[in-house]
Structures are given as C-alpha cells and as structure tokens.
Design a protein around this motif. Sequence first.
Motif, PDB file in Angstrom:
ATOM      1  N   ILE A   1      39.403  32.657  18.333  1.00 22.39           N
ATOM      2  CA  ILE A   1      40.766  31.995  18.313  1.00 22.39           C
ATOM      3  C   ILE A   1      40.898  31.302  16.985  1.00 22.39           C
ATOM      4  N   GLY A   2      39.998  30.911  16.543  1.00 23.52           N
ATOM      5  CA  GLY A   2      40.023  29.994  15.009  1.00 23.52           C
ATOM      6  C   GLY A   2      40.116  31.191  14.026  1.00 23.52           C
ATOM      7  N   ALA A   3      39.484  32.409  14.077  1.00 25.70           N
ATOM      8  CA  ALA A   3      39.618  33.333  13.034  1.00 25.70           C
ATOM      9  C   ALA A   3      41.216  34.255  13.383  1.00 25.70           C
ATOM     10  N   GLY A   4      41.641  34.112  14.501  1.00 23.76           N
ATOM     11  CA  GLY A   4      42.992  34.696  14.655  1.00 23.76           C
ATOM     12  C   GLY A   4      42.770  36.175  15.165  1.00 23.76           C
ATOM     13  N   LEU A   5      41.656  36.352  15.650  1.00 22.67           N
ATOM     14  CA  LEU A   5      41.397  37.587  16.294  1.00 22.67           C
ATOM     15  C   LEU A   5      42.337  38.163  17.363  1.00 22.67           C
ATOM     16  N   THR A   6      42.740  39.275  17.586  1.00 17.70           N
ATOM     17  CA  THR A   6      43.448  39.998  18.571  1.00 17.70           C
ATOM     18  C   THR A   6      42.721  39.915  19.789  1.00 17.70           C
ATOM     19  N   LEU A   7      43.473  40.241  21.070  1.00 15.98           N
ATOM     20  CA  LEU A   7      42.670  40.134  22.234  1.00 15.98           C
ATOM     21  C   LEU A   7      41.555  41.062  22.514  1.00 15.98           C
ATOM     22  N   ARG A   8      42.113  42.472  21.883  1.00 16.00           N
ATOM     23  CA  ARG A   8      41.059  43.465  21.885  1.00 16.00           C
ATOM     24  C   ARG A   8      39.728  43.128  21.075  1.00 16.00           C
ATOM     25  N   GLU A   9      39.955  42.562  20.056  1.00 17.03           N
ATOM     26  CA  GLU A   9      38.788  41.991  19.216  1.00 17.03           C
ATOM     27  C   GLU A   9      37.856  40.943  19.797  1.00 17.03           C
ATOM     28  N   THR A  10      38.731  40.291  20.540  1.00 21.98           N
ATOM     29  CA  THR A  10      38.051  39.027  21.010  1.00 21.98           C
ATOM     30  C   THR A  10      37.349  39.484  22.343  1.00 21.98           C
ATOM     31  N   THR A  11      37.966  40.366  23.150  1.00 18.39           N
ATOM     32  CA  THR A  11      37.141  41.302  24.283  1.00 18.39           C
ATOM     33  C   THR A  11      36.121  41.818  23.783  1.00 18.39           C
ATOM     34  N   ARG A  12      36.156  42.374  22.706  1.00 14.90           N
ATOM     35  CA  ARG A  12      34.830  43.164  22.099  1.00 14.90           C
ATOM     36  C   ARG A  12      33.570  42.176  21.745  1.00 14.90           C
ATOM     37  N   ALA A  13      34.054  41.096  21.157  1.00 13.72           N
ATOM     38  CA  ALA A  13      33.139  40.159  20.823  1.00 13.72           C
ATOM     39  C   ALA A  13      32.441  39.613  21.857  1.00 13.72           C
ATOM     40  N   LEU A  14      33.249  39.036  23.052  1.00 10.27           N
ATOM     41  CA  LEU A  14      32.693  38.547  24.129  1.00 10.27           C
ATOM     42  C   LEU A  14      31.687  39.731  24.632  1.00 10.27           C
ATOM     43  N   GLU A  15      32.015  40.838  24.700  1.00  7.40           N
ATOM     44  CA  GLU A  15      31.099  41.829  25.406  1.00  7.40           C
ATOM     45  C   GLU A  15      29.696  42.028  24.723  1.00  7.40           C
ATOM     46  N   LEU A  16      30.026  42.068  23.349  1.00 12.88           N
ATOM     47  CA  LEU A  16      28.645  42.136  22.507  1.00 12.88           C
ATOM     48  C   LEU A  16      27.992  41.021  22.302  1.00 12.88           C
ATOM     49  N   ASN A  17      28.306  39.813  22.982  1.00 14.47           N
ATOM     50  CA  ASN A  17      27.592  38.563  23.150  1.00 14.47           C
ATOM     51  C   ASN A  17      27.140  38.459  24.535  1.00 14.47           C
ATOM     52  N   GLU A  18      27.644  39.328  25.252  1.00 16.43           N
ATOM     53  CA  GLU A  18      26.970  39.600  26.924  1.00 16.43           C
ATOM     54  C   GLU A  18      27.599  38.133  27.698  1.00 16.43           C
ATOM     55  N   SER A  19      28.952  38.088  27.226  1.00 14.69           N
ATOM     56  CA  SER A  19      29.767  36.976  28.117  1.00 14.69           C
ATOM     57  C   SER A  19      30.687  37.687  28.910  1.00 14.69           C
ATOM     58  N   ALA A  20      30.989  36.951  29.740  1.00 16.74           N
ATOM     59  CA  ALA A  20      31.935  37.379  30.985  1.00 16.74           C
ATOM     60  C   ALA A  20      33.450  37.492  29.983  1.00 16.74           C
ATOM     61  N   PRO A  21      34.042  38.499  30.473  1.00 22.27           N
ATOM     62  CA  PRO A  21      35.308  39.030  29.932  1.00 22.27           C
ATOM     63  C   PRO A  21      36.420  38.081  30.391  1.00 22.27           C
ATOM     64  N   LEU A  22      37.791  37.895  29.476  1.00 24.60           N
ATOM     65  CA  LEU A  22      38.656  37.275  30.276  1.00 24.60           C
ATOM     66  C   LEU A  22      39.221  37.774  31.159  1.00 24.60           C
ATOM     67  N   TYR A  23      39.228  37.152  32.487  1.00 25.15           N
ATOM     68  CA  TYR A  23      39.607  37.878  33.821  1.00 25.15           C
ATOM     69  C   TYR A  23      40.992  37.439  34.072  1.00 25.15           C
ATOM     70  N   PRO A  24      41.829  38.586  34.243  1.00 23.86           N
ATOM     71  CA  PRO A  24      43.256  38.292  34.788  1.00 23.86           C
ATOM     72  C   PRO A  24      43.704  37.697  36.062  1.00 23.86           C
ATOM     73  N   LYS A  25      42.639  37.288  36.858  1.00 17.04           N
ATOM     74  CA  LYS A  25      42.955  36.528  38.040  1.00 17.04           C
ATOM     75  C   LYS A  25      42.293  35.123  38.028  1.00 17.04           C
ATOM     76  N   ASN A  26      41.924  34.923  36.849  1.00 19.09           N
ATOM     77  CA  ASN A  26      41.403  33.370  36.729  1.00 19.09           C
ATOM     78  C   ASN A  26      42.524  32.575  35.911  1.00 19.09           C
ATOM     79  N   ARG A  27      43.003  31.495  36.310  1.00 19.39           N
ATOM     80  CA  ARG A  27      43.937  30.705  35.624  1.00 19.39           C
ATOM     81  C   ARG A  27      43.631  30.186  34.226  1.00 19.39           C
ATOM     82  N   ARG A  28      42.247  29.762  34.037  1.00 19.32           N
ATOM     83  CA  ARG A  28      42.099  29.469  32.713  1.00 19.32           C
ATOM     84  C   ARG A  28      41.954  30.670  31.731  1.00 19.32           C
ATOM     85  N   ASP A  29      41.561  31.520  32.259  1.00 22.50           N
ATOM     86  CA  ASP A  29      41.376  32.978  31.328  1.00 22.50           C
ATOM     87  C   ASP A  29      42.815  33.482  31.290  1.00 22.50           C
TER      88      ASP A  29
END
Length: 144
Positions: free
Chosen positions: A87-115
């Motif tokens: 977010i600080g770098a102003g990345l797109t959703l696609r770039e952020t999703t890939r970053a989360l994936e490469l970090n082995e973090s949970a993706p943003l889930y469209p059924k979760n209020r916070r996400d």
Amino acid sequence: MDESTTKKLADILSDIQDEKRMEQFMEHPKVVDSFHDFISYFRSLPAVRELSDSELIERSGVEKSYYYQIMKGSRRPGRDKVLRLCIGAGLTLRETTRALELNESAPLYPKNRRDIILTVMINQHATVIDTNLYLDKYGEEPLN
C-alpha cells in the motif's frame, strides 16, 4: 500480465490430452514469473524502484530497522507488513496479490470484511493511514 494466473493455467490444462503432459503440468503448475521470493519481486516493481528506502519506510509506517531486516532477508514479514509495504508503494491489487503469494501469506479473501476494505483501499491507491482509518471506521483491526 493481463490474464489471471488461474485463467492461463486453465487454458493450458484444456489442451492437455496425454498423461506425460499432465504430469509435466502438475510438476510446474504455478509458473507465473521468474520470482521465487517476496523481496526480489517487490524490489523489481516500477512503483517501488521509483521510491527511496526512506520514502517506503515513511509511506508504509514500517519501523526502519525492521524494514531493512526484511529487505536483507533476515526477517520474513507477516501479512500485514507486506500489505503495508504494498500500500505504501502504491501497488495494484494484482501486484499486491502476487507479493502476498510469494511471501506465503494468505491472499485477500473477498468474503472477509477486513479484506474487502483492504482491497477497495488498494484499488483507490489510498495511503496506509487512510486504510487504517477506514478499517477503524468499520470496526476492523488496523494494519500492524
């Protein structure tokens, strides 16, 4: 990339008719790019390269020494830290999703209020501060 990874994989899979090709596909199903870790991917992005380390630290709100430990690979960031950096770098959703994936973090889930809130704020190119204000407004935990 214009197409989603899943769509590309589905297109490849739709043409496979023999066992050998199926086994090859199963061995390498997620070939998307040449990056194997969050740091190299993050550092390669044009939006990140345009910012200095001090700008990224300020915009993300990640503590300075922790930021440098992440970038040197001596610390693995948690999901919220990856989101803060993206977010600080102003990345797109696609770039952020890939970053989360490469970090082995949970993706943003469209059924979760916070996400959902995080996704909308990423799409709006909001700051980390604005994102945390919206999270608070809707009773969700801020990015730590």
